[in-house]
Every structure is written in structure tokens, then in C-alpha cells.
Write a protein that holds these residues in place. Structure first.
Motif, PDB file in Angstrom:
ATOM      1  N   GLU A  19       0.834  -1.207   0.000  1.00  0.00           N
ATOM      2  CA  GLU A  19       0.000   0.000   0.000  1.00  0.00           C
ATOM      3  C   GLU A  19       0.865   1.251   0.000  1.00  0.00           C
ATOM      4  OE1 GLU A  19      -3.366   2.275   2.727  1.00  0.00           O
ATOM      5  OE2 GLU A  19      -3.049   0.116   2.950  1.00  0.00           O
ATOM      6  N   ALA A  20       1.951   1.246   0.741  1.00  0.00           N
ATOM      7  CA  ALA A  20       2.842   2.407   0.769  1.00  0.00           C
ATOM      8  C   ALA A  20       3.388   2.703  -0.626  1.00  0.00           C
ATOM      9  CB  ALA A  20       3.978   2.175   1.754  1.00  0.00           C
ATOM     10  N   ALA A  21       3.797   1.651  -1.340  1.00  0.00           N
ATOM     11  CA  ALA A  21       4.322   1.845  -2.688  1.00  0.00           C
ATOM     12  C   ALA A  21       3.262   2.445  -3.602  1.00  0.00           C
ATOM     13  CB  ALA A  21       4.828   0.516  -3.241  1.00  0.00           C
ATOM     14  N   HIS A  22       2.030   2.006  -3.486  1.00  0.00           N
ATOM     15  CA  HIS A  22       0.955   2.540  -4.329  1.00  0.00           C
ATOM     16  C   HIS A  22       0.642   4.000  -3.990  1.00  0.00           C
ATOM     17  CE1 HIS A  22       0.357  -1.661  -5.481  1.00  0.00           C
ATOM     18  NE2 HIS A  22      -0.377  -1.210  -6.485  1.00  0.00           N
ATOM     19  N   ARG A  23       0.780   4.358  -2.731  1.00  0.00           N
ATOM     20  CA  ARG A  23       0.528   5.762  -2.348  1.00  0.00           C
ATOM     21  C   ARG A  23       1.501   6.709  -3.051  1.00  0.00           C
ATOM     22  NH1 ARG A  23      -2.819   7.553   1.605  1.00  0.00           N
ATOM     23  NH2 ARG A  23      -3.687   6.014   3.038  1.00  0.00           N
ATOM     24  N   CYS A  24       2.623   6.185  -3.477  1.00  0.00           N
ATOM     25  CA  CYS A  24       3.644   7.027  -4.098  1.00  0.00           C
ATOM     26  C   CYS A  24       3.401   7.260  -5.585  1.00  0.00           C
ATOM     27  CB  CYS A  24       5.023   6.395  -3.896  1.00  0.00           C
ATOM     28  SG  CYS A  24       5.527   6.297  -2.160  1.00  0.00           S
ATOM     29  N   LEU A  25       2.270   6.804  -6.099  1.00  0.00           N
ATOM     30  CA  LEU A  25       1.961   6.935  -7.519  1.00  0.00           C
ATOM     31  C   LEU A  25       0.781   7.864  -7.754  1.00  0.00           C
ATOM     32  CD1 LEU A  25       2.103   3.142  -8.480  1.00  0.00           C
ATOM     33  CD2 LEU A  25       3.870   4.847  -8.943  1.00  0.00           C
ATOM     34  N   VAL A  26       0.873   8.641  -8.838  1.00  0.00           N
ATOM     35  CA  VAL A  26      -0.237   9.441  -9.348  1.00  0.00           C
ATOM     36  C   VAL A  26      -0.446   9.025 -10.798  1.00  0.00           C
ATOM     37  CG1 VAL A  26      -1.088  11.755  -9.884  1.00  0.00           C
ATOM     38  CG2 VAL A  26       0.300  11.391  -7.841  1.00  0.00           C
ATOM     39  N   ALA A  27      -1.680   8.675 -11.160  1.00  0.00           N
ATOM     40  CA  ALA A  27      -1.939   8.097 -12.477  1.00  0.00           C
ATOM     41  C   ALA A  27      -2.898   8.954 -13.290  1.00  0.00           C
ATOM     42  CB  ALA A  27      -2.512   6.689 -12.327  1.00  0.00           C
ATOM     43  N   GLY A  28      -2.611   9.069 -14.576  1.00  0.00           N
ATOM     44  CA  GLY A  28      -3.573   9.598 -15.531  1.00  0.00           C
ATOM     45  C   GLY A  28      -4.365   8.448 -16.134  1.00  0.00           C
ATOM     46  N   PHE A  29      -5.521   8.772 -16.739  1.00  0.00           N
ATOM     47  CA  PHE A  29      -6.360   7.716 -17.305  1.00  0.00           C
ATOM     48  C   PHE A  29      -7.308   8.321 -18.329  1.00  0.00           C
ATOM     49  CE2 PHE A  29      -8.674   9.535 -13.809  1.00  0.00           C
ATOM     50  CZ  PHE A  29     -10.021   9.489 -14.163  1.00  0.00           C
ATOM     51  N   ASP A  30      -7.889   7.462 -19.125  1.00  0.00           N
ATOM     52  CA  ASP A  30      -8.906   7.870 -20.089  1.00  0.00           C
ATOM     53  C   ASP A  30     -10.284   7.707 -19.468  1.00  0.00           C
ATOM     54  OD1 ASP A  30      -7.943   8.882 -22.498  1.00  0.00           O
ATOM     55  OD2 ASP A  30      -7.375   6.881 -23.219  1.00  0.00           O
ATOM     56  N   GLY A  31     -11.217   8.558 -19.888  1.00  0.00           N
ATOM     57  CA  GLY A  31     -12.598   8.387 -19.475  1.00  0.00           C
ATOM     58  C   GLY A  31     -13.181   9.628 -18.842  1.00  0.00           C
ATOM     59  N   THR A  32     -14.472   9.819 -19.059  1.00  0.00           N
ATOM     60  CA  THR A  32     -15.187  10.952 -18.471  1.00  0.00           C
ATOM     61  C   THR A  32     -16.286  10.516 -17.512  1.00  0.00           C
ATOM     62  OG1 THR A  32     -16.677  10.999 -20.389  1.00  0.00           O
ATOM     63  CG2 THR A  32     -14.743  12.466 -20.450  1.00  0.00           C
ATOM     64  N   THR A  33     -16.723   9.278 -17.628  1.00  0.00           N
ATOM     65  CA  THR A  33     -17.824   8.837 -16.760  1.00  0.00           C
ATOM     66  C   THR A  33     -17.510   7.549 -16.012  1.00  0.00           C
ATOM     67  OG1 THR A  33     -18.856   7.690 -18.633  1.00  0.00           O
ATOM     68  CG2 THR A  33     -19.586   9.954 -18.178  1.00  0.00           C
TER      69      THR A  33
END
Length: 501
Positions: A19-33
């Protein structure tokens, strides 16, 4: 309990470290809804944040629904966006307040007006359920030929930049939105855009523009963003994003910053081409970053970065203590900003007139302000929109004809294709301007020689032409917009027509 991901490599890690490792990530993504299933799984395992772009924005109600969906998956998920104002923003379709870019605010040089603009942007973010803004720009525009900072900066004077940074940060904080001063330790002294290749600032330590970042830290900024720039005076081998000397020793040790340090996007060529995004994520966290951004919507890139971090933790190449420290900073930031402490209807209104007032004041403080030129023919030259910054390509002609329907013109968005097209453009413009005023607008012509050639050819035939700068001021310009945000261009059109919108 342990976690492993399909396709991930390396040993399985304890859940708390996963969980700590995942907290260190910021992700972009496709989609509006809808939220992609891969992103849902990342959020379930502790993803620290998401970054929204124009691709995620259809209108204000849709953004509210999307952020609500994201927050329902994980209440402490940071929902962030680049929101600098001027031409740099992604929320035009969501009724974003119109404010000029930072350079115009610096020209107006009224910190209260800067604060009002920052408050408007922050209030609008909160109304959409967005609680982190990757702004303001703390870079000083130190090199005239710098291709990427320019009017995104408050100016070329570190003291001026510092006082407007403080105003912006304090106003954003008062709204309960997390601001982020960028790009540490400065991108304004380069001649390269790190979106395209590795940038270098060759100046000695005592000439680096650290004062605005010190001011930001003193103002309590909760986030700083690193620059993909090499500073030989600090670390000749690695860009700041990957440098322990710059991130840990200078920023943490000398400047005393204890907030969240986030990397600029790892897919930028300065990192991706030389190191690769996955290695960049591992190296940035080891150097002292707390979060790394993967802005591209391809979640496979985010997964590769995640797996590189998990693998390095499993092998001992990345210290567990370093990731735990980073995750704790992100957790504290999320507790302070991620959860919305209000109902949208309870938000105090913001000043919708601050942005237009600032843009008008900037235009009227620069140039020579000619008499109005009704019925003018305009040639508006500007480079193609920068894909990473999502400027929408607004043009001066649209704003001019809205105030003066008798005006005509053409918007030249990028270099004409060949010599024949170039000559035809000049001939057509001069013919259309016969018997009427000619206005020639350029945007950073020193970086784009085709604009200078076109301007000079038109002026040679029409010495009475009125020159306009919509980027940094150009020699001989009668009117300076100090940016290509819609509100900058409207204020310029008001000067040219003598009419208020």
C-alpha cells in the motif's frame, strides 16, 4: 496478508508495504464517466492520486460525477489537475474562471489581485471535487530563449515572483486546496523544453533562482514539483527529479521542506528517453520524491512503474524506510486535503471580475497603447498548441471580431507550409488590408523565426502596421498581451477597438 499483481515481477511484499508503494503513484487515465478496471485495482491497493486532463472533462456536472465516483472508491484519493490559469488549464469546458497567466499578473503586480485570481481557480476546483492543483509556477524566466516557462512565470525578477507566489499559495490554502510550486529548483534558466529532451541549467549555484522556492516553503506550500533539469553546479550526473543531492540534501536539508515532493510527469522525454519511466519511478523515489506522476492515460505505463518500485523494494535496491516515509507524507496530505469538508452549495463565491481586471491592467501597463483601430485587418501568428499543456489555441481574431464585427483577418497557427504559401499569405493580407488599419500579432517570434519573417515582410510593405505581442514583449510592439489565455486576448482586443466587452 500479502499482495502480488498479475504480470508483476519480484517477491511478494507485505500488505502495508504494498500500500505504501501505491501511495507514491499518481496516475492519468482515459474516461469521463467510468473508471477503468485497472485503475480501480490500483486505487484498491492504495493509489495515492489521479491527475485529470482535458480528456477527462466534458462539462462541470460530469466532472463532479467523475470525482465523486473516484472518491467513493477511496475517500483519501487525491484528485489533482494542472490549473495555472491563462492558457494553461483543462477546465474550459467545465466553466473555469477566466484569469490571465502568471506573467500578466506579475505585470499588474498587485498581489491582492493575484490572490483573487488564485481564489477563483481554487474555489472552482473545490466545486468540481478537485482538491489538488499543480500550480503555481515558481520558475523565474531567466533566459530570453527559454522555450517552456515564459509567460507561465510571474516574471524575470525573483523578488516579484516570490511575492506573487506567496499570494497565490495563501489564497489557495485558504480555500482548502493543495497548491504545488514547480519546477524545483527552477526551469527558467534552460534553453530546452524537458517535455522533448533533457534540459540543462549551466549556471553556478549562487546564480540559481532558489528564492521563489524558499518563499513558497515559507508560505507553507504543501507540495513541490521537481524539474527534469540537470544542474551541473548541484549534480552533474542526474536531473533534479532523480538527484538525492538536489531533492534530499538541498530541498529537505537546506530549504527545510517537509511537504510532499512530486515528480514532473515521468513520460516526458527528459526521463523516458534516457532512463525509461519505470526506472525513473524507482530512482525518483530513492532520491527523495514522495510521489511520481505518470500522466499518460496508458495504465500499462503506470503498472510498469509500480512493478519497478515493488521489485526494487523486494530486492532491497529501494529502502523500505524511504517508501514508508514518502507514503506517510502523502497520507498526511490526503488527510488534510483529499476529503471534501463541505457541500458544493456551501462554497463561498469567488470574484469573477478579478481575472478580466488583471488582464486589462497588464495590457495597459505595457506597450505604447495606440489609438483604437476600428475595422482593422488582423494577422495573428502563433505556434501550434503545446500538446502537454493543453492550451486550446485561442486566437485574437475571434476576440477582435466579437467587439468589432467590421474587423477581418486570419489566424496563422504554425508555419506556412512552403515559400509559395508564405508569399501567398503576405499578398492576401496586404490586399485585404488596403485602405484600412493593419494589425500584426506575434507570439514569441524570437523562438519561431517564421513569425519574425512574416511580421517583417508585412511591416516593410505597411510601416503603419500596429504590432502586438501575445507572448513575451517583442521590440516595437504597441500592445502586449503577456499571454494567450482568452482573457488576455480579450483585453488586447479591447485596447485595439476602444470597446469594453
Amino acid at each position: 496478508m500479502t499482495h502480488s499483481a498479475p504480470g508483476s515481477v519480484g517477491p511478494v511484499l507485505p500488505a502495508v508495504l504494498d500500500e505504501a508503494a501505491h501511495r507514491c503513484l499518481v496516475a492519468g487515465f482515459d474516461g469521463t464517466t467510468t473508471v477503468p478496471d485497472t485503475l480501480k485495482r490500483l486505487i484498491d491497493r492504495g493509489l495515492g492520486g489521479v491527475i485529470l486532463f482535458t480528456r477527462n472533462v466534458r462539462d462541470a456536472d460530469q466532472v463532479r460525477q467523475l470525482t465523486g465516483t473516484l472518491r467513493a472508491l477511496r475517500p483519501d484519493l487525491l484528485v489533482a489537475i494542472d490549473n495555472e490559469g491563462g492558457g494553461i488549464g483543462h477546465l474550459v469546458a467545465a466553466d473555469a474562471p477566466e484569469v490571465p497567466g502568471s506573467w500578466a499578473l506579475g505585470v499588474a503586480d498587485d498581489p491582492a489581485l493575484t490572490a483573487a485570481c488564485a481564489d477563483a481557480l481554487a474555489g472552482h476546483l473545490l466545486s468540481l471535487g478537485i482538491t489538488a492543483s499543480y500550480a503555481p509556477v515558481a520558475d523565474v524566466q531567466s533566459r530570453p530563449e527559454n522555450p517552456i516557462v515564459r509567460t507561465r512565470s510571474f516574471g524575470a525578477d525573483p523578488e516579484l515572483v516570490s511575492r506573487h507566489l506567496r499570494a497565490w499559495i495563501e489564497a489557495t490554502e485558504a480555500r482548502g486546496v493543495a497548491s504545488c510550486a514547480k519546477h524545483f529548483p527552477g526551469h527558467g534558466g534552460t534553453v530546452t523544453d524537458s517535455h522533448h529532451e533533457l534540459a540543462v541549467d549551466p549556471r553556478p549555484y549562487d546564480r540559481l533562482d532558489l528564492a521563489p522556492f524558499r518563499a513558497a516553503v515559507d508560505a507553507g506550500v504543501p507540495m513541490l514539483m521537481s524539474a527534469h533539469v540537470v544542474f551541473p553546479a548541484l549534480d552533474p550526473d542526474r536531473p533534479a527529479t532523480l538527484s538525492p543531492r538536489i531533492l534530499s540534501e538541498l530541498l529537505r536539508g537546506e530549504l527545510g521542506f517537509d511537504g510532499v515532493l512530486v515528480s514532473d510527469a515521468l513520460e516526458m522525454k527528459a526521463i523516458a528517453d534516457r532512463y525509461g519511466e519505470a526506472a525513473g519511478a524507482r530512482l525518483a523515489l530513492a532520491a527523495g520524491a514522495d510521489q511520481v506522476i505518470v500522466a499518460v492515460p496508458d495504465l500499462e505505463v503506470t503498472l510498469a512503474c509500480r512493478d519497478a518500485v515493488l521489485g526494487a523494494l523486494g530486492s532491497g535496491e529501494l529502502a523500505e524506510e524511504r517508501v514508508a516515509e514518502a507514503a506517510e507524507r502523502v497520507r498526511r496530505l490526503a488527510l488534510r486535503y483529499a476529503v471534501l469538508p463541505y457541500r458544493p452549495d456551501d462554497l463561498a463565491a469567488w470574484d469573477t471580475g478579478a481575472g478580466p481586471a488583471a488582464a486589462r491592467r497588464a495590457v495597459r501597463r505595457g506597450g505604447f497603447l495606440p489609438e483604437p483601430v476600428p475595422g482593422a485587418h488582423l494577422v495573428d501568428c502563433f505556434p501550434p498548441p503545446h500538446p502537454a499543456l493543453n492550451w486550446g489555441g485561442e486566437d485574437l481574431l475571434t476576440e477582435l471580431t466579437a467587439l468589432d464585427p467590421t474587423a477581418t483577418g486570419t489566424a496563422v497557427a504554425g508555419e506556412p507550409g512552403d515559400a509559395g504559401a508564405f508569399g501567398a499569405l503576405i499578398t492576401a493580407a496586404l490586399r485585404a488590408a488596403e485602405g484600412r488599419p493593419l494589425v500584426v500579432a506575434v507570439c514569441d517570434a524570437e523562438l519561431y523565426p517564421w513569425q519574425a519573417r512574416l511580421r517583417d515582410a508585412l511591416v516593410a510593405a505597411r510601416p503603419d502596421a500596429v504590432l502586438v505581442s501575445t507572448g513575451l514583449p517583442e521590440p516595437g510592439s504597441a500592445v502586449c498581451a503577456y499571454g494567450r489565455g482568452r482573457v488576455n486576448l480579450r483585453a488586447t482586443a479591447e485596447v485595439l477597438t476602444g470597446r469594453m466587452s
